[in-house]
Design a protein around this motif. Structure first.
Motif, PDB file in Angstrom:
ATOM      1  N   GLU A 144       0.829  -1.206   0.000  1.00 20.19           N
ATOM      2  CA  GLU A 144       0.000   0.000   0.000  1.00 20.19           C
ATOM      3  C   GLU A 144       0.863   1.256   0.000  1.00 20.19           C
ATOM      4  O   GLU A 144       0.566   2.234  -0.696  1.00 20.19           O
ATOM      5  CB  GLU A 144      -0.925  -0.010   1.215  1.00 20.19           C
ATOM      6  N   ILE A 148       0.796   4.176  -2.784  1.00 22.88           N
ATOM      7  CA  ILE A 148       0.601   5.586  -2.439  1.00 22.88           C
ATOM      8  C   ILE A 148       1.771   6.418  -2.951  1.00 22.88           C
ATOM      9  O   ILE A 148       1.593   7.522  -3.479  1.00 22.88           O
ATOM     10  CB  ILE A 148       0.427   5.743  -0.918  1.00 22.88           C
ATOM     11  N   LEU A 151       1.420   6.879  -6.744  1.00 23.72           N
ATOM     12  CA  LEU A 151       0.386   7.873  -7.072  1.00 23.72           C
ATOM     13  C   LEU A 151       0.872   9.280  -6.737  1.00 23.72           C
ATOM     14  O   LEU A 151       0.610  10.231  -7.486  1.00 23.72           O
ATOM     15  CB  LEU A 151      -0.904   7.558  -6.308  1.00 23.72           C
ATOM     16  N   PHE A 173      -6.718   0.470  -4.367  1.00 20.24           N
ATOM     17  CA  PHE A 173      -6.516   1.820  -4.878  1.00 20.24           C
ATOM     18  C   PHE A 173      -6.939   1.968  -6.339  1.00 20.24           C
ATOM     19  O   PHE A 173      -6.697   3.016  -6.939  1.00 20.24           O
ATOM     20  CB  PHE A 173      -5.032   2.209  -4.747  1.00 20.24           C
ATOM     21  N   SER A 174      -7.535   0.947  -6.910  1.00 19.27           N
ATOM     22  CA  SER A 174      -7.909   1.006  -8.328  1.00 19.27           C
ATOM     23  C   SER A 174      -8.909   2.127  -8.584  1.00 19.27           C
ATOM     24  O   SER A 174      -8.788   2.881  -9.553  1.00 19.27           O
ATOM     25  CB  SER A 174      -8.491  -0.336  -8.774  1.00 19.27           C
ATOM     26  N   GLY A 175      -9.936   2.239  -7.715  1.00 17.59           N
ATOM     27  CA  GLY A 175     -10.926   3.298  -7.887  1.00 17.59           C
ATOM     28  C   GLY A 175     -10.297   4.672  -7.780  1.00 17.59           C
ATOM     29  O   GLY A 175     -10.585   5.575  -8.586  1.00 17.59           O
ATOM     30  N   LEU A 176      -9.417   4.862  -6.786  1.00 21.65           N
ATOM     31  CA  LEU A 176      -8.732   6.144  -6.628  1.00 21.65           C
ATOM     32  C   LEU A 176      -7.855   6.442  -7.834  1.00 21.65           C
ATOM     33  O   LEU A 176      -7.808   7.577  -8.324  1.00 21.65           O
ATOM     34  CB  LEU A 176      -7.890   6.117  -5.344  1.00 21.65           C
ATOM     35  N   GLN A 177      -7.150   5.418  -8.326  1.00 19.19           N
ATOM     36  CA  GLN A 177      -6.293   5.621  -9.496  1.00 19.19           C
ATOM     37  C   GLN A 177      -7.105   6.037 -10.712  1.00 19.19           C
ATOM     38  O   GLN A 177      -6.713   6.944 -11.453  1.00 19.19           O
ATOM     39  CB  GLN A 177      -5.536   4.330  -9.789  1.00 19.19           C
ATOM     40  N   ASP A 178      -8.263   5.406 -10.901  1.00 18.72           N
ATOM     41  CA  ASP A 178      -9.116   5.772 -12.038  1.00 18.72           C
ATOM     42  C   ASP A 178      -9.581   7.216 -11.939  1.00 18.72           C
ATOM     43  O   ASP A 178      -9.567   7.956 -12.931  1.00 18.72           O
ATOM     44  CB  ASP A 178     -10.322   4.830 -12.113  1.00 18.72           C
ATOM     45  N   GLU A 179      -9.990   7.627 -10.723  1.00 16.10           N
ATOM     46  CA  GLU A 179     -10.466   9.000 -10.553  1.00 16.10           C
ATOM     47  C   GLU A 179      -9.331  10.004 -10.752  1.00 16.10           C
ATOM     48  O   GLU A 179      -9.530  11.077 -11.323  1.00 16.10           O
ATOM     49  CB  GLU A 179     -11.096   9.171  -9.160  1.00 16.10           C
ATOM     50  N   ILE A 180      -8.138   9.659 -10.261  1.00 12.77           N
ATOM     51  CA  ILE A 180      -6.989  10.547 -10.470  1.00 12.77           C
ATOM     52  C   ILE A 180      -6.687  10.681 -11.955  1.00 12.77           C
ATOM     53  O   ILE A 180      -6.442  11.790 -12.462  1.00 12.77           O
ATOM     54  CB  ILE A 180      -5.757  10.008  -9.703  1.00 12.77           C
ATOM     55  N   THR A 183      -9.312  12.841 -13.567  1.00 10.57           N
ATOM     56  CA  THR A 183      -9.123  14.251 -13.195  1.00 10.57           C
ATOM     57  C   THR A 183      -7.951  14.862 -13.952  1.00 10.57           C
ATOM     58  O   THR A 183      -8.039  15.978 -14.476  1.00 10.57           O
ATOM     59  CB  THR A 183      -8.897  14.370 -11.680  1.00 10.57           C
TER      60      THR A 183
END
Length: 412
Positions: A144, A148, A151, A173-180, A183
């Motif tokens: 993790e 982090i 990213l 962290f896949s969802g966070l990576q997709d949103e990043i 964005t």
């Protein structure tokens, strides 16, 4: 590789939990079995003494012998039974089996082979499972932390103007990576759009300055000539240049309102033949002076949903463009037809058509093709008006000669 890591961590957690659960189950089972055996042995001894009190000595000797054998098989000191307890058998007939033996100094593990040491494998298994769980948990935390960090480095690279690459991974962290990624992509698009807007603004400003410079120069020259040599021709020249500036101002204001979305466009049923007829009537004087005829082919009642005034403005700009490129004695024609998808309006002339260099740039703002005497806004203005009403506009050369504009007004 990432799938292997995920599987390894999952297997590690499953093994650790299974080992811990199995160890605790073994210890609990050992405790339960020891208690049951101790209680049953006590019940047997109590029943024997109740039936045969004279067998007290034999029972006590048998218990002591069994306990001694178990003790000798264990490592470490064990609690010795109370010697005076032999005289208490007869007084303990009313006790339970467990209390019967405990009253004489015996414990649960005194008659169980492997005794307390039977718990050692369970404790070892528990500690091994706990260690495996902690190792797997630590590996997960390190992973993790690495995710982090990756990213964070990606965002730092983006903030410094670079274009980092995110390797897709399936984890928490896949969802966070997709949103990043979404964005950052949106920010790149916004930045590119802002740069294009800046460049277009600079280009438009330059074009506007160029468009204004020509009439102003002509006005200055005409005023200077008028002072030295008063003449109606100079006044006419001044009037023409002022008219050109006025048209430029009106066109620019109209374009700015369209782009800002502040130009109200009504959505009403408009008859196409009426639209073309009104546009031609407004240009009747220009057609007469140019000695060019206008023909509108009637094809029955066909209606479109549009704003009559502004759509007529767009059509007039197309007619004027055909007019400017048609020699005297020529003709400008209009026709229309409808199908289930759209209504098509065609406006063409009998001139020489568009040059190959002009065709790709006809609808660009301030672009003036060969032989054009306008300000280069009419066609771009027509395109903006048509597109704002769910339509498209295009230009091409006819096979038999002449230029042709096509408008498609879609029904849905």
């Amino acid at each position: 590789m990432n799938d292997r890591k995920n599987v390894s961590m999952a297997v590690g957690f499953v093994l650790a939990v299974s080992l811990i659960a199995a160890s605790l189950t073994a210890v609990l089972c050992w405790r339960y079995y020891s208690r049951v055996q101790f209680r049953m042995l006590g019940e047997v001894c109590r029943e024997i003494l109740q039936q045969q009190p004279e067998a007290e000595g034999a029972v006590a000797a048998a218990l002591r012998t069994c306990s001694t054998q178990v003790q000798n098989s264990e490592t470490g000191p064990r609690t010795e039974p109370d010697e005076s307890a032999q005289t208490k058998f007869g007084q303990s007939a009313i006790c339970s089996g467990e209390d019967f033996l405990m009253a004489y100094g015996y414990q649960e593990g005194d008659f169980l082979w492997a005794g307390r040491s039977g718990q050692v494998p369970g404790m070892i298994g528990f500690l091994a499972g706990a260690a495996l769980f902690l190792v797997t948990l630590q590996a997960g935390r390190r992973r993790e932390a690495a995710r982090i960090q990756s990213l964070t480095e990606y965002l730092e690279n983006v903030n410094t103007g670079g274009k980092g690459l995110l390797v897709p991974e399936e984890d928490a962290f896949s969802g966070l990576q997709d949103e990043i990624y979404k964005t950052v992509t949106a920010l790149y698009q916004t930045r590119d759009a802002a740069l294009r807007t800046r460049d277009n603004f600079a280009e438009n400003l330059s074009n506007i300055a160029h468009q204004i410079k020509t009439p102003i120069t002509s006005l200055s020259l005409s005023v200077h000539m008028l002072k030295d040599h008063p003449s109606p021709a100079h006044l006419e020249q001044i009037s023409q240049q002022l008219s050109r500036l006025t048209r430029l101002e009106e066109a620019l204001l109209l374009l700015s309102r369209i782009e800002a979305g502040t130009l109200p466009l009504a959505a009403e049923q408009v008859d196409v033949f009426t639209l073309l007829t009104l546009a031609g009537d407004n240009l009747q004087e220009l057609f007469r002076k140019a000695q060019i005829s206008l023909h509108i082919l009637e094809a029955g009642e066909v209606a479109i949903k549009a704003d009559l005034e502004w759509t007529m403005e767009a059509v007039m700009n197309l007619m004027k463009n055909c007019l400017e490129h048609t020699p005297p004695g020529g003709r400008v024609s209009c026709a229309y037809e409808q199908n289930p998808l759209y209504t098509q309006i065609r406006i063409w002339d009998s001139g020489s058509g568009f040059s190959r260099e002009d065709l790709p740039r006809l609808f660009e703002r301030f672009y003036r093709g060969a032989g054009s005497g306008g300000i280069g806004i009419g066609l771009s203005l027509a395109k903006e008006i048509i597109q704002r009403q769910n339509g498209t506009i295009s230009a091409r050369n006819l096979a038999e000669g002449g230029a042709c504009f096509e408008i498609h007004m879609y029904s849905h």
